[in-house]
Design an enzyme around this catalytic site. Structure first.
Site, short mmCIF file in Angstrom:
data_model
loop_
_atom_site.label_atom_id
_atom_site.label_comp_id
_atom_site.label_asym_id
_atom_site.label_seq_id
_atom_site.Cartn_x
_atom_site.Cartn_y
_atom_site.Cartn_z
N CYS A 204 0.68 -0.55 0.50
CA CYS A 204 0.48 -0.28 0.08
C CYS A 204 0.98 1.54 0.23
CB CYS A 204 -0.49 0.45 1.15
SG CYS A 204 -1.71 1.29 1.22
N LEU A 205 1.16 1.86 -1.26
CA LEU A 205 1.75 2.84 -1.76
C LEU A 205 2.12 3.72 -2.10
CD1 LEU A 205 5.90 2.05 -2.06
CD2 LEU A 205 4.02 0.00 -2.39
#
Ligand SMILES: [Zn+2]
Ligand SMILES: [Zn+2]
Ligand SMILES: [Zn+2]
Ligand SMILES: [Zn+2]
Lengths: 154, 509
Positions: free
Chosen positions: A89-90
Site C-alpha cells: 500500500c504505497l
C-alpha cells in the site's frame, strides 16, 4: 453495478495486453471484483526465477477508491507486509493519491517496478528496509532464499 | 517560506530560541484584539503562570469564522477583488496574506489563473456535452452525456466528477485542495467548479471543511483533538521551539493536549522524545510485553499475584510478603531513604565488555524505564476503575446515610489528581530514558521519586473500604494537594532546565 462496465473493459484490456511478465485472470469467474495476477520475478531483480501470486481486490466503490493488492505468495520485500495479508500500500495505491482515472494495470506495473527497485523510504517492513539500505548483501540473500522456498513453483 | 524554515530548524541554537521567545510574545499579542471576543478579562482571573505553562487561547467555531472573514475583508480591500474571490485566493495561498498580496501585485494574472479564477472564458468551468466522448472513469460514452473539465482539459462525465468530489469530501474530508481526477494531474479543483458540481446535501460539509483547512493552514492554530470537539486553540509556540518547550494547552472542553504534536499531555517530555519513545516501544513491543502483564509472581513464595488497583504496594495473599510491583523489591525500603525504585543503576563498565553483554545491558536499561512507563499507564487505568467502583459505593452510602454530595467530592478530586500525576510520571520515565547523566538528572530523579511516593500514598488510600473512606477526607485532601504540588515542582524544574539547555539528551539513544 455502475462500475461494471469500467471493470470489464479494464479486464479485457489487461488480458489482451498484460504488463510484461504478468498474467491476469479472475480468481472466480463469477466475481469481477477479485483478480489474480501471476507475476514472474523480473529478470533484473533478486526475485528472478520466482512466480508470485497477487490478489487484486476491487472495492465496491472502485474506481473512486484504489484497488487492494496483496501478495498471496510469501515475499521478502520492504513494501510488502510480512504477515498473512502480504499487502502492498504505497504511492497510487493510497486512497489520497489514487485517481479514479488510474488503471489497475498501472498498479500492477508499479508493483512490478517495486520488485526491481524497492522503495525503502516508504516501507511497511521497517526492519527489512533498514537491512535493504545498510546490509544489501544480507537482504538479497534472504530475498533470494525466500523466492526459492516460497515462489519456486509456477 | 516561513513555515518551511520553521520545520527545518527544529534543532535551533540557544540564541535562536531566545530571539524567538521575544517574538512569541509579540505574535501572541498581535492577534489579541482588545474587547473583540471578550477574552481580555480571562487573563486577570488566571493564576500566575508557572514555568511549564504556555500562553494560549481557545476559539469557538463562530469566532474562527469571524477571524477568517476579517482576514478576507482585509485582503479584499488591498487587492480590490470581491470577497468571494479573495477567499478562494487566500485558501489557495494557505492563508499566507503577505505572500498572496505580494505575488498578486507582482503577477496578477498568474495568481488568478492558478487559483482557477482567470477571467477568460475559454475552457473554464461549465457543464457541456461533448462529441466523441468516452468517460475514462465509468467508460460510458455518448453525445448526450453531460461532461465537465477544468482548464487542464481532463474531461469526465458529470456523474463521475460528482461521485469523485463526494467521495473526497465525505470520506476523506478534503475540500480546499482536491485534485483533478485525471491521471497524474495536479490541478486543484477550484471553488467555482466545486460550486457547480457539489450537490446540495454536501454543501454544509464542504463549508465546514473549508473552515477546517483554515485552522490547519494557520501555524498558530490547532484543532482540539478530542472527539467531536469543535474548538481550536491558538498558541504562539513554533515548531523549532519544541525541543525546549512542551506546550500543553487545555481546551474549553477540558481536554489537555500538546500544541506541538496534538497528542495527550506528555509533560515533561518534549515532543521529539515522545515520538522517538513511542516508535521504540512499538518496535520493541514483543520484548517488553511480558513486563506489563497484569500478573506476576510473589518474589518470596512464587504464588501468582494479580494487580487490581493502581497502587504499587503489593501484599502477597499467601505469605503476606510486601513488595513493590515495579521493582519487585521489599516495600519497607520504599518509604525510606533507600528508595531507588525509579533510578536505573548503571552497571560498571567492566561488566559490559563484549557486545552481547552490552546489548543485554541496553535492553535492561530500556526495560527499566519501559516497565515504569507502562506501569503508570496501567495503574492510571486501574486507579480509575477503583475510583468508579468507590464512587458507586459512596453514592449508595450517601443515600443511606446523611452525607451530602459535596462531602464525597474529595474522592473525585483525588482521582483526577492521581490520573494527572500518573500521566506526568509515565512521561518522566520516557524522558529519563533519553537523559544524559549530569547533576541535574539527580535532581530530576529526586523530583520524580517524590512525586511517585506521593502518588502511591494517595493511590493506596483508594483501596480502603468505603466506610473507612468517609473518615479519611481530610487526610485524602491533604495528600491530593501534596501530589499536585509535587507535580508542579517537577514540571517547573524540568521546564526551566529544558528551556535553558541544561538538560542534555543522549544523542542517538
Ligand atoms: Zn463517467
Ligand atoms: Zn486535470
Ligand atoms: Zn476540546
Ligand atoms: Zn507534543
Amino acid at each position: 453495478m455502475a462500475n461494471r462496465k469500467r471493470i470489464v473493459k479494464e479486464l479485457s484490456d489487461v488480458t489482451r495486453s498484460p504488463p510484461p511478465g504478468t498474467r491476469v485472470q479472475l480468481l472466480d469467474e463469477s466475481d469481477v471484483h477479485i483478480w489474480e495476477v501471476l507475476m514472474d520475478g523480473p529478470p533484473e531483480s533478486v526475485y528472478v526465477g520466482g512466480h508470485f501470486k497477487i490478489k487484486v481486490t476491487l472495492p465496491t466503490d472502485y474506481p473512486f477508491k484504489p484497488p487492494l493488492l496483496s501478495f498471496t505468495t510469501k515475499i521478502y520485500h520492504p513494501n510488502v507486509s510480512n504477515d498473512d495479508k502480504g499487502s502492498m500500500c504505497l504511492g497510487m495505491l493510497r486512497s489520497d493519491e489514487w485517481k479514479p482515472a488510474n488503471r489497475i494495470s498501472a498498479a500492477i506495473e508499479m508493483a512490478r517496478n517495486l520488485l526491481i527497485a524497492p522503495n525503502a523510504d516508504d516501507a511497511v517492513e521497517v526492519s527489512i528496509a533498514d537491512q535493504f539500505k545498510n546490509d544489501r548483501a544480507e537482504f538479497e540473500k534472504i530475498a533470494k532464499d525466500w523466492t526459492k522456498r516460497y515462489a519456486g513453483k509456477a | 517560506m516561513d513555515s518551511d524554515d520553521e520545520i527545518n530548524s527544529v534543532q535551533s541554537s540557544e540564541d535562536d530560541f531566545m530571539d524567538d521567545e521575544d517574538s512569541l510574545g509579540e505574535d501572541f499579542d498581535a492577534v489579541e484584539e482588545p474587547d473583540d471576543f471578550g477574552f481580555s478579562q480571562d487573563k486577570d482571573i488566571k493564576p500566575r503562570k508557572q514555568a511549564y505553562e504556555v500562553d494560549f487561547k481557545v476559539w469557538g467555531p463562530g469566532q474562527i469564522q469571524d477571524q477568517q472573514d476579517k482576514q478576507v475583508e482585509e485582503v479584499s480591500a488591498v487587492i480590490g477583488q470581491p470577497t468571494e474571490s479573495t477567499a478562494i485566493l487566500l485558501r489557495h495561498a494557505r492563508w499566507n496574506k503577505e505572500r498572496l498580496i505580494e505575488s498578486y501585485m507582482d503577477k496578477r494574472d498568474e495568481v488568478l489563473e492558478s487559483s482557477g479564477l482567470s477571467e477568460d472564458k475559454e475552457g473554464s468551468a461549465s457543464i457541456t456535452k461533448a462529441d466523441d466522448f468516452m468517460c475514462d472513469i465509468c467508460c460510458e460514452d455518448g453525445k448526450d452525456l453531460d461532461t465537465f473539465a477544468m482548464k487542464c482539459g481532463h474531461r469526465f462525465c458529470v456523474n463521475c466528477y460528482r461521485t469523485y468530489l463526494a467521495s473526497k469530501i465525505r470520506d476523506e474530508g478534503e475540500a480546499a485542495r482536491i485534485k483533478c481526477p485525471g491521471e497524474g494531474c495536479e490541478r486543484i479543483v477550484d471553488s467555482k467548479s466545486l460550486k457547480l458540481l457539489v450537490t446540495e446535501d454536501l454543501k454544509d460539509r464542504y463549508h465546514e471543511l473549508l473552515t477546517r483547512t483554515y485552522v490547519d493552514d494557520m501555524n498558530n492554530l490547532k484543532w482540539c483533538p478530542a472527539p467531536d470537539c469543535t474548538y481550536a486553540v491558538e498558541c504562539g509556540v513554533k515548531q523549532k521551539d519544541l525541543t525546549k518547550i512542551v506546550p500543553t494547552v487545555t481546551c474549553s472542553c477540558g481536554h489537555h493536549f500538546c500544541f506541538g504534536c496534538s497528542l495527550n499531555d506528555h509533560q515533561p517530555a518534549p515532543c521529539m522524545l515522545v515520538k522517538k519513545w513511542m516508535k521504540k516501544c512499538e518496535d520493541d513491543s514483543e520484548t517488553a510485553n511480558w513486563i506489563s502483564a497484569n500478573t506476576k509472581e510473589c518474589p518470596k513464595c512464587h504464588s501468582t499475584i494479580e494487580k487490581n488497583g493502581g497502587c504499587n504496594h503489593m501484599t502477597c495473599r499467601k505469605c503476606r510478603h510486601e513488595f513493590c510491583w515495579m521493582c519487585m523489591g521489599v516495600w519497607s525500603e520504599h518509604g525510606t531513604s533507600w528508595y531507588n525504585c525509579n533510578r536505573y543503576e548503571e552497571k560498571s563498565g567492566s561488566d559490559a565488555r563484549d557486545a552481547q553483554a552490552k546489548s543485554r545491558q541496553s535492553l535492561e536499561r530500556y526495560l527499566h524505564y519501559y516497565n515504569r512507563y507502562a506501569n503508570h499507564e496501567q495503574s492510571a487505568k486501574l486507579d480509575k476503575d477503583i475510583y468508579l467502583k468507590t464512587e458507586k459505593k459512596m453514592t449508595q452510602l450517601q443515600s443511606s446515610s446523611n452525607m451530602s454530595w459535596i462531602e464525597v467530592q474529595f474522592l473525585q478530586e483525588a482521582s483526577q489528581a492521581l490520573q494527572q500525576c500518573r500521566q506526568t510520571l509515565k512521561w518522566t520515565y520516557a524522558f529519563a530514558y533519553y537523559l544524559a547523566r549530569n547533576n541535574l538528572t539527580e535532581i530530576f530523579e529526586d523530583n520524580q521519586k517524590d512525586l511517585e511516593m506521593a502518588v502511591e500514598n494517595l493511590s493506596e488510600m483508594f483501596e480502603k473500604s468505603t466506610d473507612q473512606l468517609a473518615g479519611l477526607k481530610v487526610e485524602m485532601l491533604d495528600k491530593t494537594s501534596y501530589c499536585k504540588r509535587r507535580r508542579i515542582i517537577l514540571l517547573n524544574d524540568t521546564a526551566e532546565n529544558l528551556k535553558s539547555g541544561m538538560i542534555l539528551i543522549i544523542p542517538n539513544s
